[in-house]
Design an enzyme around this catalytic site. Sequence first.
Site, mmCIF file in Angstrom:
data_model
loop_
_atom_site.group_PDB
_atom_site.id
_atom_site.type_symbol
_atom_site.label_atom_id
_atom_site.label_comp_id
_atom_site.label_asym_id
_atom_site.label_seq_id
_atom_site.Cartn_x
_atom_site.Cartn_y
_atom_site.Cartn_z
ATOM 1 C CG ASP A 62 22.083 29.334 -23.809
ATOM 2 O OD1 ASP A 62 22.315 30.547 -23.942
ATOM 3 O OD2 ASP A 62 22.970 28.469 -23.847
ATOM 4 C CG ASP A 267 24.410 34.197 -23.470
ATOM 5 O OD1 ASP A 267 23.426 33.445 -23.409
ATOM 6 O OD2 ASP A 267 25.580 33.784 -23.465
#
Length: 423
Positions: A62, A267
């Site tokens: 992440d 992201d």
Amino acid sequence: MGRGARLVLPAAAAPQAQARRRQGGGLDHGRAAGEVRANLPRHYFTSINIGNPARPYFLDIDTGSALTWIQCDAPCTNCTKGPHPLYKPAKENIVPPKDSHCQELQGNQDYCDTCKQCDYEIAYADRSSSAGVLARDNMRLITADGERQNMDFVFGCAHDQQGKLLDSPASTDGILGLSNGAMSLPTQLAKQGIISNVFGHCIATDPSSSGYMFLGDDYVPRWGMTWVPVRNGPEDVYSTVVQKVNYGGQELNVREQAGKLTQVIFDSGSSYTYFPHEIYTSLIASLEAASPGFARDESDQTLPFCMKPNFPVRSVDDVKQLFKPLLLHFSKTWFVIPRTFAIAPENYLIISDKGNVCLGVLDGTEIGHSSTIVIGDVSLRGKLVAYDNDENQIGWAQSGCTRPQKASRVPFFLSRALRSQLL
């Protein structure tokens, strides 16, 4: 170990879509219903080894969050069924409130003199959360020549997950925080002199393979990369600005957006890509106008926008030639060299279990980003993406993502490769 050292982690993908969007402590899960098809966004994770003796844990990669956390028996109040036993910290592994990492996490607030642990809680955009305490333990890294390197690593010992985090796939034990925040894994490695503060990932387009990620700069190509500057902001996210967005040769920016710079966030924790509402609706209008043989099918709940073709479709390969690439145009280098992030049709189209063609780009208002573009996994496939925190820039290049290639340059520091794989 020199600062040029690198850890290469092959990526594994579980056959389940899961979108994470970190937005000042926010996370959003993508929707995927019905049969999973080959080009459906998948759940990418890697393995790290923590503890003494070292034990493996599978973590969701992440780039949108800083804190790494592992489900923890402290004891655990709410934990999901993961692939490995819960991490169990020794008392001496618990980080005290006066520790600099705790003060960094809690915003340098006055700490409790009588407390014996540093508590944390992360709230996400979908109203889920993870709470626990900070822990410090050994992380074991394996070099390319088989040597083992241990480092001190501070992470979250998560014992209370709420909301959709409890629905997470059983393939992972937690989240690997890779943002540019002080608590992220790359930053901690760089502060200890193990790597330069650079890392990257390469997610394969081919569903039969997964890809890899690396820590350090030795796998960043010297040539062929497109670089854009990273904007500094209050959130620990990798953001830049784009001048315009095109569907093929058609500009999608509507009148209200024209002339304005739109923020773009890279992201890896989001399965899908998100566009600002105006650009999103303009894209849908363009797709409907350019696809006369397709009819919108609102009964298909796989994604918000799905179209039924007038011929059978088994995979995205059957229709990708009928659609145009999405083009994010950044400011030119030296006012001459164009900088474009191209998203091919196979990296934004999803084939549902009904054989419909669905749009893997969603409305950013769903995650509180009505004026921001979020580039998720679905659009990062087939590209080597590098995050250079030393130079405050993000770069990308087309790649098959089969194996990392060391850059053809003489490193300033003597380095060794640390290897692992995305699972």
